[in-house]
Design an enzyme around this catalytic site. Structure first.
Site, PDB file in Angstrom:
ATOM      1  N   ASP A  50      57.552  87.080 -71.374  1.00 47.25           N
ATOM      2  CA  ASP A  50      57.573  87.314 -69.929  1.00 47.25           C
ATOM      3  C   ASP A  50      58.901  86.806 -69.361  1.00 47.25           C
ATOM      4  O   ASP A  50      59.152  85.593 -69.347  1.00 47.25           O
ATOM      5  CB  ASP A  50      56.405  86.577 -69.261  1.00 47.25           C
ATOM      6  CG  ASP A  50      56.341  86.880 -67.784  1.00 47.25           C
ATOM      7  OD1 ASP A  50      55.846  87.958 -67.419  1.00 47.25           O
ATOM      8  OD2 ASP A  50      56.830  86.049 -66.990  1.00 47.25           O
ATOM      9  N   TYR A  55      64.987  84.413 -63.058  1.00 41.44           N
ATOM     10  CA  TYR A  55      65.058  83.207 -63.896  1.00 41.44           C
ATOM     11  C   TYR A  55      66.480  82.941 -64.381  1.00 41.44           C
ATOM     12  O   TYR A  55      66.769  81.857 -64.895  1.00 41.44           O
ATOM     13  CB  TYR A  55      64.117  83.300 -65.108  1.00 41.44           C
ATOM     14  CG  TYR A  55      62.651  83.536 -64.787  1.00 41.44           C
ATOM     15  CD1 TYR A  55      62.138  83.315 -63.515  1.00 41.44           C
ATOM     16  CD2 TYR A  55      61.776  83.981 -65.773  1.00 41.44           C
ATOM     17  CE1 TYR A  55      60.795  83.544 -63.226  1.00 41.44           C
ATOM     18  CE2 TYR A  55      60.432  84.204 -65.495  1.00 41.44           C
ATOM     19  CZ  TYR A  55      59.949  83.996 -64.221  1.00 41.44           C
ATOM     20  OH  TYR A  55      58.615  84.233 -63.955  1.00 41.44           O
ATOM     21  N   HIS A 113      58.570  91.047 -58.111  1.00 37.43           N
ATOM     22  CA  HIS A 113      58.363  89.601 -58.306  1.00 37.43           C
ATOM     23  C   HIS A 113      57.643  88.952 -57.111  1.00 37.43           C
ATOM     24  O   HIS A 113      56.755  88.135 -57.286  1.00 37.43           O
ATOM     25  CB  HIS A 113      59.717  88.927 -58.546  1.00 37.43           C
ATOM     26  CG  HIS A 113      59.623  87.659 -59.328  1.00 37.43           C
ATOM     27  ND1 HIS A 113      60.620  87.219 -60.164  1.00 37.43           N
ATOM     28  CD2 HIS A 113      58.653  86.724 -59.391  1.00 37.43           C
ATOM     29  CE1 HIS A 113      60.246  86.073 -60.711  1.00 37.43           C
ATOM     30  NE2 HIS A 113      59.064  85.742 -60.252  1.00 37.43           N
TER      31      HIS A 113
END
Ligand code: A2P
Length: 284
Positions: A50, A55, A113
């Site tokens: 994932d 990130y 997201h």
């Protein structure tokens, strides 16, 4: 449901299979750490990774996959559209950038997201509609095998449903002992979605809880393993994050025991002090 190992398939509504545990990469440092930990996860037997543009470590994740020796088509790879990239054209561009960083030419799952980024707080409905249209096209063209969302609540789904042709297949939210978000989970499951659990260890905080130690001793497994097993039995796909090879292995070693139904509900109601972030007031 019977879980045999970390790759026991969960069926999405469109027939795509997703391994029942994923390897989380939120808060994994970019570069060599991300690459080495993804390699360690694949070596340990995870086949579900994932990732997310937000990130900041997709390059490293892609490097880890590429140098692991595991074939791309044996891996279920997820990424997510970052908040500044909402909108039709931006989504197509951001998706292409994620593919490049991850060194692949398709994704198994792509998620919005967050439903309501600060950059489109006044027009998030329209922006999600345009974003979703781009994602539907990428899905129809085969560049994404399944599409979904993250951090969505009921009103975000209801807004999206006004224009969507393809319904979201997954909602990934923060789920851990004491943080069960029952109403949104019921809504999603009634609408054919699979729930994914990010921060299934409460970003590590739950590992300190005295009440969880009781279950660790009772089942002769670590608190992390109790959390991950609990998540599976709740019907969630847990996405534990670790950059440590032995903890990476520990987190999929959860198939030689089963929690009783009573313990599953006790763990669900434990006072862990975790709260989900409100997607309508986040400042990013
Ligand atoms: P580390 O990466 O050093 O292992 P979550 O998945 O809920 O976000 O939790 C991630 C946090 O929990 C990280 O700080 C991670 O640290 C730690 N962690 C992950 N697995 C374990 C484990 N099996 N035992 C102890 N800590 C763990």
């Amino acid at each position: 449901m019977e879980f045999l190992n970390q790759n026991t398939p969960i069926h999405l509504v469109n027939g795509v299979n997703i391994p029942c545990i994923g390897y989380g990469t939120w808060q994994t440092p970019a570069g060599e750490v991300a690459a080495a930990s993804v390699r360690a996860a694949l070596e340990a037997g995870y086949r579900h990774i994932d990732a997310a543009s937000a990130y900041g470590n997709e390059e490293g994740v892609g490097e880890g996959i590429q140098t692991s020796g595991v074939r791309r088509d044996e891996i279920f790879l997820t990424s997510k559209l970052n908040n500044p990239d909402h909108g039709y054209e931006q989504t197509k561009r951001a998706f292409a950038e994620s593919l490049k960083a991850l060194k692949t030419d398709y994704l198994d799952l792509y998620l919005i997201h967050w439903p309501n980024p600060i950059s489109c707080r006044n027009n998030w409905e329209e922006m999600n509609a345009a974003t979703w249209k781009a994602m539907e096209e990428l899905y129809e063209s085969g560049q994404i095998k399944a599409i979904g969302v993250s951090n969505f609540r009921q009103h975000h789904f209801e807004a999206l449903a006004k224009t969507a042709n393809v319904a979201p297949m997954v909602n990934q939210i923060s789920l851990s002992p004491g943080l069960t978000q029952t109403s949104i989970c019921s809504y999603c499951q009634e609408h054919g979605m699979v729930m994914e659990a990010y921060s299934p260890l409460g970003t590590g905080r739950i590992l300190q809880l005295e009440e969880m130690r009781y279950f660790a001793e009772k089942y002769n497994h670590s608190i992390a393993q109790i959390c991950i097993r609990w998540s599976l039995q709740m019907g969630f796909i847990p996405l534990p994050k670790s950059i440590n090879a032995s903890r990476i292995r520990e987190n999929i070693n959860v198939f030689d025991f089963k929690l009783s139904d009573e313990d599953v509900s006790t763990i669900a109601s434990i006072q862990a002090g975790s709260v989900a972030r409100d997607p309508d007031t986040i400042n990013f």
